[in-house]
Structures are given as structure tokens and as C-alpha cells.
Design a protein around this motif. Structure first.
Motif, PDB file in Angstrom:
ATOM      1  N   GLU A   1     -12.828  -9.288  19.409  1.00 55.32           N
ATOM      2  CA  GLU A   1     -11.625 -10.103  19.626  1.00 55.32           C
ATOM      3  C   GLU A   1     -11.166 -10.627  18.276  1.00 55.32           C
ATOM      4  O   GLU A   1     -11.958 -11.202  17.531  1.00 55.32           O
ATOM      5  CB  GLU A   1     -11.979 -11.241  20.596  1.00 55.32           C
ATOM      6  CG  GLU A   1     -11.044 -12.422  20.621  1.00 55.32           C
ATOM      7  CD  GLU A   1      -9.664 -12.075  21.153  1.00 55.32           C
ATOM      8  OE1 GLU A   1      -8.744 -11.911  20.327  1.00 55.32           O
ATOM      9  OE2 GLU A   1      -9.524 -11.975  22.390  1.00 55.32           O
ATOM     10  N   ASP A   2      -9.893 -10.415  17.933  1.00 57.00           N
ATOM     11  CA  ASP A   2      -9.431 -10.792  16.595  1.00 57.00           C
ATOM     12  C   ASP A   2      -9.033 -12.255  16.470  1.00 57.00           C
ATOM     13  O   ASP A   2      -8.928 -12.772  15.364  1.00 57.00           O
ATOM     14  CB  ASP A   2      -8.271  -9.894  16.142  1.00 57.00           C
ATOM     15  CG  ASP A   2      -7.085  -9.991  17.075  1.00 57.00           C
ATOM     16  OD1 ASP A   2      -7.285  -9.793  18.294  1.00 57.00           O
ATOM     17  OD2 ASP A   2      -5.972 -10.264  16.613  1.00 57.00           O
ATOM     18  N   GLU A   3      -8.804 -12.939  17.598  1.00 58.88           N
ATOM     19  CA  GLU A   3      -8.539 -14.374  17.496  1.00 58.88           C
ATOM     20  C   GLU A   3      -9.892 -15.062  17.362  1.00 58.88           C
ATOM     21  O   GLU A   3     -10.631 -15.191  18.336  1.00 58.88           O
ATOM     22  CB  GLU A   3      -7.850 -14.884  18.764  1.00 58.88           C
ATOM     23  CG  GLU A   3      -6.405 -14.474  18.891  1.00 58.88           C
ATOM     24  CD  GLU A   3      -5.891 -14.779  20.295  1.00 58.88           C
ATOM     25  OE1 GLU A   3      -5.926 -15.953  20.692  1.00 58.88           O
ATOM     26  OE2 GLU A   3      -5.513 -13.833  20.994  1.00 58.88           O
TER      27      GLU A   3
ATOM     28  N   ASP B   1     -11.020  -7.024  23.486  1.00 65.60           N
ATOM     29  CA  ASP B   1      -9.626  -7.454  23.550  1.00 65.60           C
ATOM     30  C   ASP B   1      -8.720  -6.227  23.509  1.00 65.60           C
ATOM     31  O   ASP B   1      -8.994  -5.263  22.804  1.00 65.60           O
ATOM     32  CB  ASP B   1      -9.333  -8.393  22.368  1.00 65.60           C
ATOM     33  CG  ASP B   1      -7.937  -8.990  22.454  1.00 65.60           C
ATOM     34  OD1 ASP B   1      -7.454  -9.206  23.583  1.00 65.60           O
ATOM     35  OD2 ASP B   1      -7.335  -9.234  21.392  1.00 65.60           O
TER      36      ASP B   1
ATOM     37  N   MET C   1      -5.445  -6.099  22.468  1.00 64.86           N
ATOM     38  CA  MET C   1      -4.634  -6.027  21.252  1.00 64.86           C
ATOM     39  C   MET C   1      -5.474  -6.411  20.042  1.00 64.86           C
ATOM     40  O   MET C   1      -5.881  -7.557  19.906  1.00 64.86           O
ATOM     41  CB  MET C   1      -3.446  -6.996  21.357  1.00 64.86           C
ATOM     42  CG  MET C   1      -2.533  -6.741  22.542  1.00 64.86           C
ATOM     43  SD  MET C   1      -1.623  -5.204  22.381  1.00 64.86           S
ATOM     44  CE  MET C   1      -0.346  -5.725  21.229  1.00 64.86           C
TER      45      MET C   1
ATOM     46  N   LYS D   1      -5.914 -13.122  29.935  1.00 69.29           N
ATOM     47  CA  LYS D   1      -6.005 -14.401  29.215  1.00 69.29           C
ATOM     48  C   LYS D   1      -4.796 -15.263  29.581  1.00 69.29           C
ATOM     49  O   LYS D   1      -3.713 -14.715  29.750  1.00 69.29           O
ATOM     50  CB  LYS D   1      -5.998 -14.158  27.696  1.00 69.29           C
ATOM     51  CG  LYS D   1      -7.193 -13.387  27.191  1.00 69.29           C
ATOM     52  CD  LYS D   1      -7.281 -13.432  25.677  1.00 69.29           C
ATOM     53  CE  LYS D   1      -6.457 -12.334  25.035  1.00 69.29           C
ATOM     54  NZ  LYS D   1      -6.729 -12.180  23.590  1.00 69.29           N
TER      55      LYS D   1
HETATM   56 CA    CA Z   1      -5.853  -9.888  20.062  1.00 71.19          CA
END
Ligand code: CA
Length: 226
Positions: free
Chosen positions: A7-9, A51, A53, A101
């Protein structure tokens, strides 16, 4: 049960790791698609939280790559989107479940438990790095036709190094994760086991080496002598 969170966040990724850790799972996060795929390919995880994206390689592409390589680790896909089309695309790519989410931690954990129950049928029983294959059941480490048996602690140390190939594993981390917080392990024990493992890697003619990074820790690296 080992869970990989891609997950990039970062805030969300770290929050998910915390939720999983509090619930008794071993969890770690990686923050982009490319390193996520590398981790996922190690075969060391029982579940992947992915995730949709992501920068670089998005979740769908990552998942297609993983399934193409016959890696069947259960995947729970996270998405901010709610359309049925996106859901179908995720499931078609090989996701086992889907969560939109934002979500409640109770629902998230329920999905994780459900996928964890399914793992028996699909869990991989070996880990790979470079020319090495580690059998997670028998603790045999092989390279080509040569193989060697690892003792319990050697196995734990190498498995940890194999699951963290992008990163350096600090001596302290090694001690905590292999020996636990109440053990009698000292830094010397970590060094001793690293030294045993180096001898064994040498014995089976592997091109993989355990590199020591001063003040930082250890990392696996593949050396091609051509
Ligand atoms: Ca993302």
C-alpha cells in the motif's frame, strides 16, 4: 501467519500493519508495486493485502504477474473504487477477496481470518532467492543439485533474510524475531549463526552471500561471477 501489506499510502499501510500485529499476525508493509512484487514472489507470506492503485506497477498488474508465476498466495485487494467493473477486474486478475476503502478494522480482520482459513490448500512450501530454494517444511536448503539441512535457528535466520531481500536486517531485529525478547541470545549468537549459514551457502556452491553492512546489519545478495 505472515501477512504482506502492499500500500503506497504510508499512514494507511502502517495502520494496517498495526491492526494485524495487534490481532496476533506477523505483518510487514512495502510501499510500491515493484518491491511489493519482489516480496510477494518470495513465497514467505500466507496472505497479501494489496492496494489497487499503486505507483509504478499497479495492484492489478502485480497480481497478474504473481498468478502468472503460479504463486497462489491469497490476496485481499483494497480499493477506493466501488464500481462493479473494478471489482470484477480485480477478481479476474486473481484476487480472492475485495474490500473498499475506507473500511472498519473489524471487517478487515474478518476478511483476513476467512482468507487465512483457506490457506491450507494454497500455501507455498518453499522460498526462493537467487539460486537458492529453501524448503519450509523439511528445512533443506538447495542450490542446483546440492543441498544441506539447516538447524532450527539457521532456518529462522535465513528465512528472515530471504523475506527481507530489499532491506537490511539489523542484528537487533534478527535477535528479536528469531530468539524473541526473553531469550538469552546475544549479538554473538547472531554472528555465529550467520557464520554457520555462510559456510553452508559455500558448501552448496551458491552465488548468494550474506553481506554485512557495518553498523546496519545483514542482507542477502546474489553475486554472479562471470
Ligand atoms: Ca494507493
Amino acid at each position: 501467519m505472515n501477512v504482506l501489506v502492499i500500500e503506497d499510502e504510508r499512514k494507511l499501510a502502517d495502520a494496517i500493519v498495526r491492526i494485524l500485529t495487534d490481532a496476533g499476525y506477523n505483518a510487514e508493509a512495502t510501499y510500491d508495486g515493484q518491491s511489493g512484487l519482489t516480496y510477494a514472489e518470495s513465497g514467505l507470506y500466507d496472505l497479501i493485502v494489496l492496494d489497487r492503485m499503486l505507483p509504478g506497477m499497479d495492484g492489478i498488474e502485480l497480481l497478474r504477474n504473481l498468478r502468472h508465476e503460479k504463486n497462489s498466495t491469497p490476496v485481499l485487494m483494497l480499493t477506493a473504487r466501488t464500481s462493479t467493473e473494478d471489482k470484477v477486474e480485480g477478481l479476474d486478475a486473481g484476487a480472492d477477496d475485495y474490500l473498499t476503502k475506507p473500511f472498519e478494522s473489524a471487517e478487515f480482520l474478518a476478511r483476513v481470518r476467512a482468507l487465512g482459513r483457506r490457506q491450507g490448500a494454497v500455501i507455498l512450501d518453499e522460498a526462493n532467492f537467487g539460486d537458492l530454494t529453501l524448503d519450509l517444511n523439511t528445512h533443506d536448503l538447495s542450490c542446483g543439485t546440492k543441498s544441506v539441512h539447516l538447524s532450527g535457528k539457521e532456518f529462522e535466520v535465513l528465512k528472515l533474510l530471504m523475506s527481507s531481500t530489499q532491506r537490511v536486517v539489523s542484528k537487533q531485529d534478527l535477535l528479536t524475531r528469531v530468539w524473541g525478547t526473553d531469550g538469552e541470545a546475544s549479538e554473538n549468537s547472531a554472528e555465529a549463526y550467520i557464520s554457520f549459514l555462510r559456510k553452508k551457502l559455500n558448501h552448496i556452491n551458491s552465488k548468494v552471500q550474506i553481506t554485512t553492512l557495518r553498523m546496519l546489519g545483514y542482507r542477502l545478495e546474489m553475486f554472479d561471477q562471470e
